[in-house]
Design an enzyme around this catalytic site. Structure first.
Site, PDB file in Angstrom:
ATOM      1  N   ASP A  12       0.864  -1.178   0.000  1.00 50.51           N
ATOM      2  CA  ASP A  12       0.000   0.000   0.000  1.00 50.51           C
ATOM      3  C   ASP A  12       0.906   1.235   0.000  1.00 50.51           C
ATOM      4  O   ASP A  12       2.117   1.137  -0.236  1.00 50.51           O
ATOM      5  CB  ASP A  12      -1.027  -0.044   1.149  1.00 50.51           C
ATOM      6  N   CYS A  69       2.490  -3.792   3.891  1.00 47.52           N
ATOM      7  CA  CYS A  69       1.617  -2.702   4.340  1.00 47.52           C
ATOM      8  C   CYS A  69       2.112  -2.307   5.725  1.00 47.52           C
ATOM      9  O   CYS A  69       3.178  -2.773   6.145  1.00 47.52           O
ATOM     10  CB  CYS A  69       0.131  -3.082   4.302  1.00 47.52           C
ATOM     11  N   THR A  71       1.437  -3.051   8.808  1.00 44.59           N
ATOM     12  CA  THR A  71       1.731  -4.204   9.672  1.00 44.59           C
ATOM     13  C   THR A  71       2.063  -5.465   8.886  1.00 44.59           C
ATOM     14  O   THR A  71       2.519  -6.446   9.471  1.00 44.59           O
ATOM     15  CB  THR A  71       0.502  -4.529  10.531  1.00 44.59           C
ATOM     16  N   HIS A 102       8.041 -25.620   5.850  1.00 48.28           N
ATOM     17  CA  HIS A 102       6.908 -26.420   6.337  1.00 48.28           C
ATOM     18  C   HIS A 102       5.584 -26.077   5.689  1.00 48.28           C
ATOM     19  O   HIS A 102       4.721 -26.940   5.566  1.00 48.28           O
ATOM     20  CB  HIS A 102       6.780 -26.273   7.857  1.00 48.28           C
ATOM     21  N   HIS A 137       4.728 -32.504   5.546  1.00 47.95           N
ATOM     22  CA  HIS A 137       4.342 -31.093   5.377  1.00 47.95           C
ATOM     23  C   HIS A 137       3.528 -30.898   4.094  1.00 47.95           C
ATOM     24  O   HIS A 137       2.685 -30.002   4.032  1.00 47.95           O
ATOM     25  CB  HIS A 137       5.583 -30.201   5.373  1.00 47.95           C
TER      26      HIS A 137
END
Ligand code: RB5
Length: 147
Positions: A12, A69, A71, A102, A137
């Site tokens: 962003d 962004c 966070t 994983h 996995h």
């Protein structure tokens, strides 16, 4: 078949500077950076950019995606709505390695406000240098993909 070395990058409005640093870094490492913007700091909406990047990974056009962004959380949530996308937010290198080993992650999200630029580049390295381990996995990654 030649290996797909294309990595799509988006963010962003908060992510222009860090995105430019990551573009330069991965280009130096021999990856092809597919930077889809935005190109100005005008306020924009992270779901649009997360989805646009995720679509290029889901279609196979790009091998990986790196999205930013404030966070990393919002743009990660948007990317994970696209089928075939497995994206994690990382603020340290251990998780960045593990989501490849994983979880077979094909996208990495980083928070511009939570993570310094130097650490962000280390996180990118940890993500790109790790290999999916398969085996048990793969069973679990397949379960994520199943409807
Ligand atoms: C933008 O204001 C901010 O909400 C965004 O960058 C991000 O932190 C969302 O998860």
């Amino acid at each position: 078949m030649t290996e797909n070395k294309r990595i799509v990058l988006s963010s962003d409005h908060s992510g222009l500077q860090m995105r430019a640093a990551i573009v330069a870094h991965i280009t130096e490492l021999g990856w092809e950076a597919v930077d889809i913007g935005p190109t100005t700091t005008e306020s924009t909406h992270y779901p649009l950019h997360g989805k646009a990047a995720a679509d290029l990974v889901a279609s196979g056009d790009c091998r990986f995606g790196i999205i930013l962004c404030g966070t990393g959380q919002g743009i990660m949530m948007a990317a994970n709505k696209v089928k075939g996308i497995r994206c994690g937010v990382c603020s340290e290198t251990f998780s960045a390695r593990m989501i490849r080993q994983h979880n077979d992650a094909n996208m990495l999200a980083i928070g511009v406000r939570t993570t310094g630029e130097g650490l962000a580049l280390d996180i990118v390295d940890a993500f790109l240098n790790a290999q999916f381990e398969g085996g048990r996995h793969a069973t679990r990654a397949d379960m994520i993909e199943a409807d």
